[in-house]
Design a protein around this motif. Structure first.
Motif, PDB file in Angstrom:
ATOM      1  N   ILE A 145       0.796  -1.177   0.147  1.00  0.00           N
ATOM      2  CA  ILE A 145      -0.086   0.084  -0.023  1.00  0.00           C
ATOM      3  C   ILE A 145       0.927   1.262   0.036  1.00  0.00           C
ATOM      4  O   ILE A 145       2.019   1.400   0.740  1.00  0.00           O
ATOM      5  CB  ILE A 145      -0.847   0.105   1.217  1.00  0.00           C
ATOM      6  CG1 ILE A 145      -1.887  -1.281   1.218  1.00  0.00           C
ATOM      7  CG2 ILE A 145      -1.734   1.219   1.269  1.00  0.00           C
ATOM      8  CD1 ILE A 145      -2.819  -1.281   2.474  1.00  0.00           C
TER       9      ILE A 145
ATOM     10  N   SER B 189       5.192   4.051  -6.252  1.00  0.00           N
ATOM     11  CA  SER B 189       4.642   3.129  -5.486  1.00  0.00           C
ATOM     12  C   SER B 189       4.943   1.772  -6.347  1.00  0.00           C
ATOM     13  O   SER B 189       5.279   1.757  -7.304  1.00  0.00           O
ATOM     14  CB  SER B 189       2.907   3.139  -5.719  1.00  0.00           C
ATOM     15  OG  SER B 189       2.694   4.496  -5.133  1.00  0.00           O
TER      16      SER B 189
ATOM     17  N   TRP C 161      -0.158  -0.784  -6.850  1.00  0.00           N
ATOM     18  CA  TRP C 161      -1.258   0.606  -7.198  1.00  0.00           C
ATOM     19  C   TRP C 161      -2.271   0.442  -8.218  1.00  0.00           C
ATOM     20  O   TRP C 161      -3.225   0.883  -8.222  1.00  0.00           O
ATOM     21  CB  TRP C 161       0.062   1.706  -7.654  1.00  0.00           C
ATOM     22  CG  TRP C 161      -0.911   3.040  -7.835  1.00  0.00           C
ATOM     23  CD1 TRP C 161      -0.639   3.728  -8.802  1.00  0.00           C
ATOM     24  CD2 TRP C 161      -1.933   3.705  -6.816  1.00  0.00           C
ATOM     25  NE1 TRP C 161      -1.202   4.842  -8.730  1.00  0.00           N
ATOM     26  CE2 TRP C 161      -2.011   4.885  -7.771  1.00  0.00           C
ATOM     27  CE3 TRP C 161      -2.272   3.441  -5.587  1.00  0.00           C
ATOM     28  CZ2 TRP C 161      -2.828   5.657  -7.131  1.00  0.00           C
ATOM     29  CZ3 TRP C 161      -3.086   4.380  -5.134  1.00  0.00           C
ATOM     30  CH2 TRP C 161      -3.359   5.349  -6.097  1.00  0.00           C
TER      31      TRP C 161
ATOM     32  N   ASP D  53       2.305   4.812   0.924  1.00  0.00           N
ATOM     33  CA  ASP D  53       2.477   5.739   1.996  1.00  0.00           C
ATOM     34  C   ASP D  53       1.526   6.528   2.528  1.00  0.00           C
ATOM     35  O   ASP D  53       1.297   7.571   1.659  1.00  0.00           O
ATOM     36  CB  ASP D  53       3.653   6.276   2.194  1.00  0.00           C
ATOM     37  CG  ASP D  53       4.105   7.088   3.441  1.00  0.00           C
ATOM     38  OD1 ASP D  53       3.197   6.844   4.467  1.00  0.00           O
ATOM     39  OD2 ASP D  53       5.280   7.572   3.510  1.00  0.00           O
ATOM     40  N   LEU D  54       0.466   5.994   3.325  1.00  0.00           N
ATOM     41  CA  LEU D  54      -0.813   6.617   3.390  1.00  0.00           C
ATOM     42  C   LEU D  54      -0.520   8.284   4.147  1.00  0.00           C
ATOM     43  O   LEU D  54      -1.054   9.251   4.060  1.00  0.00           O
ATOM     44  CB  LEU D  54      -1.670   6.235   4.226  1.00  0.00           C
ATOM     45  CG  LEU D  54      -2.285   4.884   3.624  1.00  0.00           C
ATOM     46  CD1 LEU D  54      -3.463   4.289   4.350  1.00  0.00           C
ATOM     47  CD2 LEU D  54      -3.056   4.950   2.169  1.00  0.00           C
ATOM     48  N   SER D  55       0.446   8.206   4.901  1.00  0.00           N
ATOM     49  CA  SER D  55       0.932   9.525   5.594  1.00  0.00           C
ATOM     50  C   SER D  55       1.221  10.540   4.529  1.00  0.00           C
ATOM     51  O   SER D  55       1.445  11.646   4.651  1.00  0.00           O
ATOM     52  CB  SER D  55       1.964   9.196   6.623  1.00  0.00           C
ATOM     53  OG  SER D  55       3.377   8.697   6.078  1.00  0.00           O
TER      54      SER D  55
ATOM     55  N   TYR E 221       0.634  10.137   0.668  1.00  0.00           N
ATOM     56  CA  TYR E 221      -0.255  10.222  -0.166  1.00  0.00           C
ATOM     57  C   TYR E 221      -1.669   9.999  -0.001  1.00  0.00           C
ATOM     58  O   TYR E 221      -2.478   9.844  -1.036  1.00  0.00           O
ATOM     59  CB  TYR E 221       0.301   9.008  -1.309  1.00  0.00           C
ATOM     60  CG  TYR E 221       1.802   8.968  -1.777  1.00  0.00           C
ATOM     61  CD1 TYR E 221       2.095  10.409  -2.399  1.00  0.00           C
ATOM     62  CD2 TYR E 221       2.675   8.110  -1.200  1.00  0.00           C
ATOM     63  CE1 TYR E 221       3.565  10.312  -2.944  1.00  0.00           C
ATOM     64  CE2 TYR E 221       3.949   8.325  -1.575  1.00  0.00           C
ATOM     65  CZ  TYR E 221       4.537   9.335  -2.530  1.00  0.00           C
ATOM     66  OH  TYR E 221       5.555   9.619  -2.613  1.00  0.00           O
ATOM     67  N   GLY E 222      -1.895   9.744   1.174  1.00  0.00           N
ATOM     68  CA  GLY E 222      -3.486   9.565   1.688  1.00  0.00           C
ATOM     69  C   GLY E 222      -4.498  10.781   1.162  1.00  0.00           C
ATOM     70  O   GLY E 222      -5.638  10.356   0.545  1.00  0.00           O
TER      71      GLY E 222
ATOM     72  N   ILE F 157      -4.706  10.341  -2.561  1.00  0.00           N
ATOM     73  CA  ILE F 157      -5.333   8.975  -3.169  1.00  0.00           C
ATOM     74  C   ILE F 157      -6.861   9.589  -2.830  1.00  0.00           C
ATOM     75  O   ILE F 157      -7.661   9.018  -3.749  1.00  0.00           O
ATOM     76  CB  ILE F 157      -4.996   7.949  -2.169  1.00  0.00           C
ATOM     77  CG1 ILE F 157      -3.300   7.493  -2.602  1.00  0.00           C
ATOM     78  CG2 ILE F 157      -6.033   6.686  -2.555  1.00  0.00           C
ATOM     79  CD1 ILE F 157      -2.991   6.425  -1.707  1.00  0.00           C
ATOM     80  N   LEU F 158      -7.557   9.748  -1.909  1.00  0.00           N
ATOM     81  CA  LEU F 158      -8.949  10.348  -1.608  1.00  0.00           C
ATOM     82  C   LEU F 158      -9.400  11.257  -2.832  1.00  0.00           C
ATOM     83  O   LEU F 158     -10.353  11.062  -3.378  1.00  0.00           O
ATOM     84  CB  LEU F 158      -8.924  10.915  -0.147  1.00  0.00           C
ATOM     85  CG  LEU F 158     -10.261  11.319   0.239  1.00  0.00           C
ATOM     86  CD1 LEU F 158     -11.386   9.986  -0.132  1.00  0.00           C
ATOM     87  CD2 LEU F 158     -10.535  11.669   1.395  1.00  0.00           C
TER      88      LEU F 158
END
Length: 231
Positions: A6, A121, A126, A8-10, A12-13, A16-17
């Protein structure tokens, strides 16, 4: 061999949303606009997304923007203006074309986000995440849509949907692999050469024969703009 990863949500969060929200709105308008504009015309309108992807590549990825980029973008836009000329019911057609251009803008920005995240990614991971993200948003917003989608999962239509899904997945994999290895300003215009095929298919199978010469000329000029962009 690395497994599913996944992004890095911190980091790219939010991107992504935002990307999934834009794609959701874009696909909704896409379907709505196709009811008002012939497929052969809409494919050319959608090609304007290339301009926004190239611009985002310059602003976000700091790629070089030269004279050929500006000239190519202008040629692509001229193909759009060709489709706007000599139309009857001027108000309706102009509104439809404006919607098509809006879809091009939305897809262009969303695609830029998809490319930016994809460059940092894992390719397969991805692609898989991006493949299912937009449908999940539609389900969250309108759960009852699953009831109307059942007819896609039976009989001959199911086979066609499976083939479409495989082709779409391969297309996304190949596109992202190209973006990871090359410049956005070159890859994005190259991918839009599919517009020529879209026009041909619409003419042959959907029998869209009105203003045939203008449609063919517009698609050829749009392709010429793509060639200038990659020169």
């Amino acid at each position: 061999m690395q497994g599913f990863q996944i992004p890095d949500l911190s980091k790219y969060g939010l991107l992504i949303l935002g990307m999934f929200l834009l794609y959701s709105v874009g696909h909704y308008l896409y379907a709505h606009t196709l009811k008002q504009v012939e497929a052969s015309v809409f494919s050319t309108l959608l090609n304007t997304s290339t301009i926004w992807v190239v611009v985002m590549g310059y602003l976000v990825l700091h790629e070089m923007l030269n004279v050929s980029d500006v000239l190519g973008a202008a040629i692509i836009m001229s193909s759009v203006f060709m489709l706007m000329e000599r139309k009857k019911r001027k108000l309706h057609i102009e509104k439809s074309i404006a919607m098509g251009l809006l879809v091009g803008l939305i897809f262009g920005v969303a695609s830029s986000m998809w490319i930016y995240i994809g460059k940092h990614s894992d390719l397969l991971s991805w692609t898989m995440i991006s493949f299912f993200g937009t449908p999940l948003i539609f389900l969250l917003v309108k759960p009852k849509i699953i009831q109307t989608a059942k007819h896609f999962l039976s009989g001959e239509l199911l086979v066609k949907m499976l083939v479409l899904g495989v082709v779409w997945a391969v297309d996304n994999l190949a596109s992202l692999a190209a973006y990871q290895r090359g410049n956005v300003s070159i890859i994005a215009p190259l991918l839009q050469t599919s517009a020529i095929l879209s026009v041909v298919i619409a003419i042959i199978f959907l029998r869209e024969r009105s203003r045939l010469r203008w449609k063919i000329a517009a698609s050829v000029i749009c392709f010429a703009g793509v060639l200038v962009l990659i020169s």
